[in-house]
Design an enzyme around this catalytic site. Structure first.
Site, mmCIF file in Angstrom:
data_model
loop_
_atom_site.group_PDB
_atom_site.id
_atom_site.type_symbol
_atom_site.label_atom_id
_atom_site.label_comp_id
_atom_site.label_asym_id
_atom_site.label_seq_id
_atom_site.Cartn_x
_atom_site.Cartn_y
_atom_site.Cartn_z
ATOM 1 N N ASN A 1 0.826 -1.202 0.000
ATOM 2 C CA ASN A 1 0.000 0.000 0.000
ATOM 3 C C ASN A 1 0.864 1.258 0.000
ATOM 4 O OD1 ASN A 1 -1.868 2.002 0.383
ATOM 5 N ND2 ASN A 1 -2.972 0.973 2.005
ATOM 6 N N ASP A 2 1.535 1.487 1.109
ATOM 7 C CA ASP A 2 2.295 2.740 1.221
ATOM 8 C C ASP A 2 3.423 2.843 0.192
ATOM 9 O OD1 ASP A 2 0.693 3.538 3.325
ATOM 10 O OD2 ASP A 2 1.935 2.488 4.791
ATOM 11 N N VAL A 3 4.014 1.703 -0.178
ATOM 12 C CA VAL A 3 5.152 1.754 -1.106
ATOM 13 C C VAL A 3 4.744 2.066 -2.540
ATOM 14 C CG1 VAL A 3 6.555 0.210 0.308
ATOM 15 C CG2 VAL A 3 5.175 -0.735 -1.547
ATOM 16 N N VAL A 4 3.418 2.094 -2.812
ATOM 17 C CA VAL A 4 2.952 2.474 -4.145
ATOM 18 C C VAL A 4 2.041 3.700 -4.059
ATOM 19 C CG1 VAL A 4 3.132 0.205 -5.228
ATOM 20 C CG2 VAL A 4 1.063 0.797 -3.961
#
Lengths: 95, 456
Positions: free
Chosen positions: B383-386
């Protein structure tokens, strides 16, 4: 030993470590860590000398406990790293 | 040959083996040999130390080695690849504990005088070893979800840190002035153990890759200090190699999150920024069947795995899908963010377990430039890494964090349990984009549903 010699070793080993580990690719970072765990079990060497070479009971007990935990690191660390690295396969030997 | 010379020569050989072992770790094809070389080095050092005539009693040593080997082997054989972060943490902890014990034993030694320098070195080994031990135990509990994984914040946290650090420094002075007086050490051990707990509690699950790396580094530093205390070269050199390794990984992890180490250690995502702007648009979902139609036509697919893939144990299903796509003449690549998962390289190990060749795994910087060329990006449990908010929303808590730019692919599929925000509690504008489709449900089930469609 002279403290100057020790500092010498410290600095050189530190630089060498940085140079070597910078070259490890991201894909191998988990095995690198578990392998490093195994190496940090090197405390075992110090513990062997401590628990085997002294008459003092407390030293023997402390040294033996240190052996237990350090051995766990060395044996477990190398084995699990090997297990992981055996899984990394190249395209060529995969098909 | 005198015994001291023989021992030192063997330590030199061992150190060389460690160094070559690490050097061989620079490529996956030679890495396994490297690990073996390193292990041989360790064996040589152990054997020569044992043969060395100073050792009087083998019974205690044999008992220690047996009681250490059994759980070590058991853990190494049994552990699931998903649980590697836990195993590494617990090993970090044992490394720290061994150094602590060795540090104390260097003072209870009946032979030789205890100088102020020795006293301080042993003191430092005990402190770092103690912090490593309890810090790793807390990290292990959090990673295994034996306790809440969120950041646990308590009042006066920083003050408490300050007081403990001050007490440790004052005690160090006392230890230097009264070499060999053990009560100072016992108090210091207590403080170090307490500090390890307090320092790890406020760190949230998403920051775990940093903490594991840092504790890894500490376990090496503790070994070095213990080596200085017992005057043993191999401990000093090997400990520093580990210390450097952990430090470099810590640095990489911090950079991948665009946060400073201090920020991670002290803030623990304590203050989620109040976001004024609500994201406009709607979330579009789709079924596995619809996903199949798109994938069947796709010529290039990139998979972006995250911790969710590990939780769902979906890596084998991913591999199956990859094989189907490749039979269908599509190319498949994997994009790995440095902080995906709970420890550095976690995703790579899971994908390797599923027999996915390492050539198909790409780092963030290698894949981002050609993200436009992919027909489909499949995001599995990340989630956060994209999250594109990291690039364009200035007040986002993750602003500035480098991301895998999945939103630039022609179609984006997100496999997700629900529409909730990610670990960092940040909304993800990616889900609201025109070309994004969410596929709700367990990642493994979803993948298997798509695979079934291919079969029909």
């Amino acid at each position: 030993m002279d403290s100057i010699n020790l500092i010498f070793i410290l600095i050189l080993a530190g630089f060498l470590g940085f140079e070597l580990i910078k070259k490890v690719p991201a894909t191998l970072h988990t095995p690198l860590m578990s392998g490093a765990n195994a190496i940090s079990g090197v405390t075992l060497i110090g513990a062997l000398a401590a628990s085997g070479s002294d008459q003092n009971v407390l030293t023997t007990i402390l040294g033996t406990l240190a052996i237990v935990f350090a051995t766990m690191n060395v044996v477990g660390g190398y084995m699990v790293t090997d297990r992981m690295l055996a899984m990394f396969k190249s395209k060529t030997n995969n098909k | 040959m005198s015994s001291a010379l023989m021992v030192n020569a063997s330590y030199l050989v061992a150190a060389t083996c460690f160094i070559f072992g690490l050097k061989l770790l620079s490529h996956p094809s030679s890495a396994r040999k490297g690990n073996l070389v390193s292990a041989v080095g360790m064996l040589i050092a152990v054997l020569v130390t044992l043969i060395d005539k100073q050792i009087l009693s083998y019974e205690w040593i044999a008992a220690g080695v047996i009681f250490g080997s059994i759980p070590g082997v058991w853990l190494a054989k049994r552990v699931e690849m998903t649980a590697m972060p836990e195993l590494v943490s617990i090993f970090n902890g044992f490394g720290g504990l061994a150094s602590l014990l060795l540090g104390v034993s260097s003072l209870t030694h009946s032979t030789g005088t205890i100088t102020p320098v020795l006293s301080v070195l042993a003191y430092l080994a005990v402190i770092i070893g103690g912090v490593t031990f309890t810090g790793s135990i807390i990290a292990w509990l959090k990673l295994g979800e034996h306790m809440p994984t969120r950041a646990i914040i308590f009042p006066l946290q920083r003050w408490l840190y300050g007081v403990i650090i001050l007490a440790v420094v004052v005690l160090a002075l006392f230890a230097a002035m009264n070499p060999g007086y053990l009560p100072y050490f016992y108090v210091a051990i207590g403080l170090a153990l307490l500090f390890g707990i307090l320092a790890t509690l406020p760190i949230g699950g998403a920051d775990m890759p940093v903490v594991i790396s840092l504790l890894n580094s500490y376990s090496g530093v503790a070994a070095t200090l213990a080596g200085l205390a017992v005057n043993n070269n191999i401990l000093i050199v090997a400990g520093l190699l580990v210390g450097a390794s952990g430090l470099i990984l810590t640095q990489i992890m911090c950079k991948a999150m665009n946060r400073s180490l201090m920020n991670i250690l002290l803030s623990g995502f304590a203050k989620p920024a109040a976001r004024a702007a609500k994201i406009e648009g709607e979330v579009r979902s789709m079924t596995a069947q619809d996903a199949y139609y798109v994938l069947e036509a796709a010529k290039s697919v990139v998979v972006i795995p995250g911790y969710g893939m590990a939780v769902a144990q979906a890596q084998h299903a991913v591999k199956e899908l990859q094989a189907l796509l490749e039979d269908n003449d599509a190319t498949v690549a994997y994009a790995i963010h440095p902080v995906a998962g709970r420890m550095p390289g976690h995703m790579n190990v899971l994908l390797a377990e599923a027999d996915i060749p390492y050539e198909q795994l790409y780092e963030m910087d290698a894949i981002n430039p050609r993200m436009d060329s992919f027909d489909v990006a499949i995001i599995i449990g990340a989630n956060d890494v994209v999250n594109p908010a990291a690039k364009d929303v200035q007040d986002s808590p993750i602003y500035g964090m480098p991301i895998i730019e999945a939103h630039r692919a022609r179609n984006v599929f997100v496999m997700k349990r629900s529409a909730s925000a990610g670990f960092a509690g940040v909304d993800n504008p990616l889900f609201f984009k025109e070309n994004t489709r969410l596929i709700y449900g367990d990642a493994k089930d979803t993948l298997n549903n798509i695979i079934r469609e291919f079969g029909d």
